[in-house]
Motif scaffolding. Structure first.
Motif, PDB file in Angstrom:
ATOM      1  N   ALA A  70     -20.798  16.345  23.519  1.00 24.84           N
ATOM      2  CA  ALA A  70     -21.190  15.706  24.775  1.00 24.84           C
ATOM      3  C   ALA A  70     -20.074  14.815  25.310  1.00 24.84           C
ATOM      4  O   ALA A  70     -19.838  14.760  26.507  1.00 24.84           O
ATOM      5  CB  ALA A  70     -22.460  14.881  24.586  1.00 24.84           C
ATOM      6  N   THR A  71     -19.403  14.128  24.409  1.00 23.95           N
ATOM      7  CA  THR A  71     -18.364  13.177  24.791  1.00 23.95           C
ATOM      8  C   THR A  71     -17.059  13.521  24.098  1.00 23.95           C
ATOM      9  O   THR A  71     -17.036  13.770  22.895  1.00 23.95           O
ATOM     10  CB  THR A  71     -18.785  11.744  24.402  1.00 23.95           C
ATOM     11  OG1 THR A  71     -20.036  11.444  25.024  1.00 23.95           O
ATOM     12  CG2 THR A  71     -17.755  10.730  24.850  1.00 23.95           C
ATOM     13  N   VAL A  72     -15.981  13.519  24.864  1.00 26.38           N
ATOM     14  CA  VAL A  72     -14.643  13.775  24.340  1.00 26.38           C
ATOM     15  C   VAL A  72     -13.854  12.474  24.416  1.00 26.38           C
ATOM     16  O   VAL A  72     -13.841  11.811  25.450  1.00 26.38           O
ATOM     17  CB  VAL A  72     -13.918  14.865  25.162  1.00 26.38           C
ATOM     18  CG1 VAL A  72     -12.475  15.018  24.717  1.00 26.38           C
ATOM     19  CG2 VAL A  72     -14.665  16.183  25.063  1.00 26.38           C
ATOM     20  N   ALA A  73     -13.203  12.121  23.315  1.00 27.41           N
ATOM     21  CA  ALA A  73     -12.329  10.951  23.297  1.00 27.41           C
ATOM     22  C   ALA A  73     -10.913  11.409  22.982  1.00 27.41           C
ATOM     23  O   ALA A  73     -10.706  12.297  22.151  1.00 27.41           O
ATOM     24  CB  ALA A  73     -12.805   9.946  22.256  1.00 27.41           C
ATOM     25  N   VAL A  74      -9.958  10.796  23.670  1.00 31.10           N
ATOM     26  CA  VAL A  74      -8.548  11.091  23.424  1.00 31.10           C
ATOM     27  C   VAL A  74      -7.825   9.787  23.128  1.00 31.10           C
ATOM     28  O   VAL A  74      -8.278   8.706  23.517  1.00 31.10           O
ATOM     29  CB  VAL A  74      -7.879  11.811  24.621  1.00 31.10           C
ATOM     30  CG1 VAL A  74      -8.491  13.170  24.867  1.00 31.10           C
ATOM     31  CG2 VAL A  74      -7.932  10.953  25.872  1.00 31.10           C
ATOM     32  N   ALA A  75      -6.708   9.892  22.434  1.00 32.19           N
ATOM     33  CA  ALA A  75      -5.886   8.722  22.135  1.00 32.19           C
ATOM     34  C   ALA A  75      -4.427   9.102  22.321  1.00 32.19           C
ATOM     35  O   ALA A  75      -4.033  10.245  22.082  1.00 32.19           O
ATOM     36  CB  ALA A  75      -6.133   8.265  20.702  1.00 32.19           C
ATOM     37  N   SER A  76      -3.640   8.133  22.743  1.00 28.41           N
ATOM     38  CA  SER A  76      -2.215   8.345  22.894  1.00 28.41           C
ATOM     39  C   SER A  76      -1.576   8.392  21.514  1.00 28.41           C
ATOM     40  O   SER A  76      -1.816   7.523  20.686  1.00 28.41           O
ATOM     41  CB  SER A  76      -1.612   7.214  23.731  1.00 28.41           C
ATOM     42  OG  SER A  76      -0.246   7.409  23.920  1.00 28.41           O
ATOM     43  N   VAL A  77      -0.786   9.418  21.263  1.00 28.82           N
ATOM     44  CA  VAL A  77      -0.166   9.588  19.953  1.00 28.82           C
ATOM     45  C   VAL A  77       0.858   8.496  19.687  1.00 28.82           C
ATOM     46  O   VAL A  77       0.992   8.019  18.571  1.00 28.82           O
ATOM     47  CB  VAL A  77       0.492  10.988  19.849  1.00 28.82           C
ATOM     48  CG1 VAL A  77       1.307  11.113  18.578  1.00 28.82           C
ATOM     49  CG2 VAL A  77      -0.565  12.061  19.916  1.00 28.82           C
ATOM     50  N   VAL A  78       1.583   8.061  20.689  1.00 30.68           N
ATOM     51  CA  VAL A  78       2.628   7.061  20.515  1.00 30.68           C
ATOM     52  C   VAL A  78       2.196   5.691  21.028  1.00 30.68           C
ATOM     53  O   VAL A  78       3.018   4.870  21.375  1.00 30.68           O
ATOM     54  CB  VAL A  78       3.948   7.501  21.201  1.00 30.68           C
ATOM     55  CG1 VAL A  78       4.541   8.694  20.515  1.00 30.68           C
ATOM     56  CG2 VAL A  78       3.738   7.780  22.670  1.00 30.68           C
TER      57      VAL A  78
END
Length: 112
Positions: A70-78
């Protein structure tokens, strides 16, 4: 603004891993990193997929940190270190998205 599905494209897929690219001329990095931005892509992206992001205020390498269906979370690798776009000559020819058109060597094609 909002996520635009047509701006998300597969660059490579192998062994259950997908490398994506996402470019937008409307949204900044902070908006894209916010919870829920990629929710509309929940049926496509999987945890640990990587997204090469080109936003209005810079570029980032993102990792899909979670997708519960339902929910997608992303994070910056750097982290929050911006990857600045290269300086372009003022006479560089740009495509419709504002990106430089490059020659075979990867240099911007200049007007005139």
């Amino acid at each position: 603004m909002a996520f635009v599905p047509n701006n998300l494209a597969v660059l490579s897929y192998a062994a259950g891993f997908t490398l994506w690219t996402y470019a937008t001329v409307e949204d900044g990095v902070a908006a894209i990193l916010a919870d829920g931005y990629f929710d509309e892509a929940r049926t496509y992206v999987r945890p640990d997929d990587v997204i090469l992001l080109n936003a209005t205020d810079g570029a980032r390498v993102l990792r899909v940190s979670s997708n519960d269906g339902a929910t997608v979370a992303v994070a910056s690798v750097v982290g929050d270190v911006p990857i600045e776009p290269p300086d372009l000559p003022g006479d560089a020819i740009l495509d419709e998205a504002g990106n430089p058109i490059l020659d075979e060597a990867g240099a911007p094609i200049l007007q005139g």
